[in-house]
Design an enzyme around this catalytic site. Structure first.
Site, PDB file in Angstrom:
ATOM      1  NE  ARG A  62      -2.818   0.486   3.448  1.00  0.00           N
ATOM      2  CZ  ARG A  62      -2.240   1.074   4.500  1.00  0.00           C
ATOM      3  NH1 ARG A  62      -1.853   2.322   4.437  1.00  0.00           N
ATOM      4  NH2 ARG A  62      -2.078   0.407   5.629  1.00  0.00           N
ATOM      5  CE1 TYR A 115     -17.021   9.388 -15.283  1.00  0.00           C
ATOM      6  CE2 TYR A 115     -16.367   9.652 -13.000  1.00  0.00           C
ATOM      7  CZ  TYR A 115     -16.809   8.858 -14.033  1.00  0.00           C
ATOM      8  OH  TYR A 115     -17.041   7.530 -13.816  1.00  0.00           O
ATOM      9  CG  ASP A 187     -10.416  14.071 -15.286  1.00  0.00           C
ATOM     10  OD1 ASP A 187      -9.794  13.460 -16.181  1.00  0.00           O
ATOM     11  OD2 ASP A 187     -11.353  13.565 -14.636  1.00  0.00           O
ATOM     12  CE  LYS A 212     -13.451   5.697 -17.793  1.00  0.00           C
ATOM     13  NZ  LYS A 212     -13.787   6.990 -17.201  1.00  0.00           N
TER      14      LYS A 212
HETATM   15  C1  LIG Z   1     -14.116   7.488 -15.890  1.00  0.00           C
HETATM   16  C2  LIG Z   1     -13.710   8.846 -15.519  1.00  0.00           C
HETATM   17  C3  LIG Z   1     -13.356   9.165 -14.192  1.00  0.00           C
HETATM   18  C4  LIG Z   1     -13.452   8.185 -13.062  1.00  0.00           C
HETATM   19  O1  LIG Z   1     -12.596   7.109 -13.203  1.00  0.00           O
HETATM   20  P1  LIG Z   1     -12.888   5.623 -12.626  1.00  0.00           P
HETATM   21  O2  LIG Z   1     -11.680   4.885 -13.076  1.00  0.00           O
HETATM   22  O3  LIG Z   1     -14.156   5.162 -13.237  1.00  0.00           O
HETATM   23  O4  LIG Z   1     -13.007   5.755 -11.150  1.00  0.00           O
HETATM   24  C5  LIG Z   1     -12.926  10.454 -13.945  1.00  0.00           C
HETATM   25  N1  LIG Z   1     -12.864  11.383 -14.920  1.00  0.00           N
HETATM   26  C6  LIG Z   1     -13.206  11.114 -16.186  1.00  0.00           C
HETATM   27  C7  LIG Z   1     -13.113  12.189 -17.227  1.00  0.00           C
HETATM   28  C8  LIG Z   1     -13.643   9.843 -16.541  1.00  0.00           C
HETATM   29  O5  LIG Z   1     -13.989   9.586 -17.802  1.00  0.00           O
END
Ligand SMILES: *Cc1c(COP(=O)(O)O)cnc(C)c1O
Length: 397
Positions: A62, A115, A187, A212
């Protein structure tokens, strides 16, 4: 150790393939999965030294793990950051940033088109711990400037934000954030560092849903935080490993594998998306197509200023509204009706009934998400097949 030092070969794809791994005692081309949860100290003095300084040796997975370290070094390099922290999910990464840098009485300014869970976690949960927030239309940076308060600690944007495909000016936002002594967090999930590197435009922290494009194969959930400054990494370190949204070594190993084809995948999907968007725009049953590669997108030039391409995510409205959208999604064959984006598989979904149900219809409309909007993440299948599938699905509308 590998026979040769590869560090002077520093192209983007080269780093995505080799970055972070300097070889092992077997000469393996691919990093090992060090799956162990805990590590043995040589003696008590060694244990003491490791606890004093985590970079002295491994203690517990961790806190740090050799396989996860490789992934962190690799992605930090791709984003142009000083260091990175891998997380169990994208939301784990985002909440780690909030946990590390926001306290009761602090205020955060965020894009309203973002998001949805990121918005909801602030509204419903961080607010319970005294965090104040303002959601603004960040496509006009004046709105960010006017939302700044004396207690604003963080400006958080996502660009392009989906499903509206709304762009925020990174350099201008960085200037506002820093002028007010705030952290600027971006992000960067949608475009990935292949196309956009927010740290080059002044971001302090970049977060990703690794789920993603970074992993890209729709077989891992994960997240990562990249820090422009080592001081912020250090400040967040304790919160990260004690909050516990850290990554698993096997998860990290799969992502290291996915990263090797990052540039190839992102560029191929983008090429397909350009063809698909042009085709959709000319279709009589399709209304507005929101895609940064089209001349019709009002923020195309801004995106070109800060990113090297439009990516592969788009949204479009069917002239027949909600009913037509439903009919089309029930008819697709090659594309899957599923949430998520940025993978090699083409995925299509309906935000109003799926990803954005946590918002009211009015909130969605204000964030540029009408109820008839369809989101499409174009994958790496043969472009003519993707178009043929859309064509047969639209015939059923
Ligand atoms: C999917 C997504 C998240 C969250 O990610 P997870 O891996 O599903 O927790 C955050 N920001 C964006 C732009 C996303 O597409």
């Amino acid at each position: 150790m590998s026979k040769h030092d590869k560090s002077r070969y520093d192209g983007f794809a080269t780093r995505s393939i080799h970055g972070g791994f300097e070889g092992d005692e077997y000469g393996s081309i691919i990093p090992p999965i060090v799956q162990g949860s805990t590590f043995q100290f040589r003696d008590v003095d060694h244990g003491v030294a490791c606890f004093k300084d985590h970079t002295t040796g491994y203690i517990y997975t961790r806190l740090a793990n050799p396989t996860i370290d490789i992934l962190e070094r690799n992605v930090a390099s791709l984003e142009g950051g000083a260091d990175a922290m891998a997380c169990s999910t994208g939301m784990g990464a985002i909440n780690t940033v909030f946990m590390a840098f926001l306290s009761a009485g602090d205020h955060i300014v965020m894009s309203e088109s973002i998001y949805a869970p990121t918005r909801i976690i602030i509204e419903r949960h961080w607010s319970r711990f005294g965090v104040e927030f303002s959601f603004v239309d960040s496509t006009d940076t004046d709105n960010i400037r006017s939302a700044m308060q004396p207690n604003t600690r963080m400006v958080y944007v996502e660009t392009p934000a989906n499903p509206a495909i709304a762009v925020t000016d990174l350099a201008a936002t960085a200037e506002i954030a820093h002028g007010n002594g705030c952290l600027f967090v971006v992000d960067n999930t949608v475009l990935s560092p292949v196309l956009q590197r927010p740290i080059e435009h002044g971001a302090d922290i970049v977060v990703h849903s690794i789920t993603k494009s970074l992993n890209g194969h729709t077989d891992v959930v994960g997240g990562i935080i990249v820090y422009a400054h080592q001081a912020h990494f250090k400040e967040a370190h304790h919160a990260w490993y004690h909050l516990g949204a850290t990554m698993d070594p096997h998860q990290a190993w799969l992502v290291i594998r996915g990263l090797k084809t990052l540039e190839l995948r992102v560029k191929q999907a983008q090429k397909n998306a350009k063809k698909v968007a042009k085709w959709l725009e000319a279709h009589p049953k399709v209304g507005r197509v929101n895609f940064l590669g089209l001349k019709s997108h009002p923020q195309r030039d801004l995106n070109r200023k800060q990113a090297s391409g439009p990516g592969s995510l788009m949204s479009f409205e069917l002239k027949g509204g909600l009913k037509a959208g439903k009919a089309m999604m029930d008819a697709v064959e090659l594309c899957s009706l599923a949430v998520s984006l940025g993978g090699v598989d083409s995925l299509i979904q309906h935000p109003a009934s799926m990803t954005h149900t946590g918002m009211t219809s009015e909130e969605r409309a204000k964030a540029g998400i009408p109820d008839g909007l369809v989101r499409f993440s174009v994958g790496c299948e043969t472009a003519k097949d993707i178009i043929a599938d859309l064509e047969q699905a639209l015939e059923k509308v």
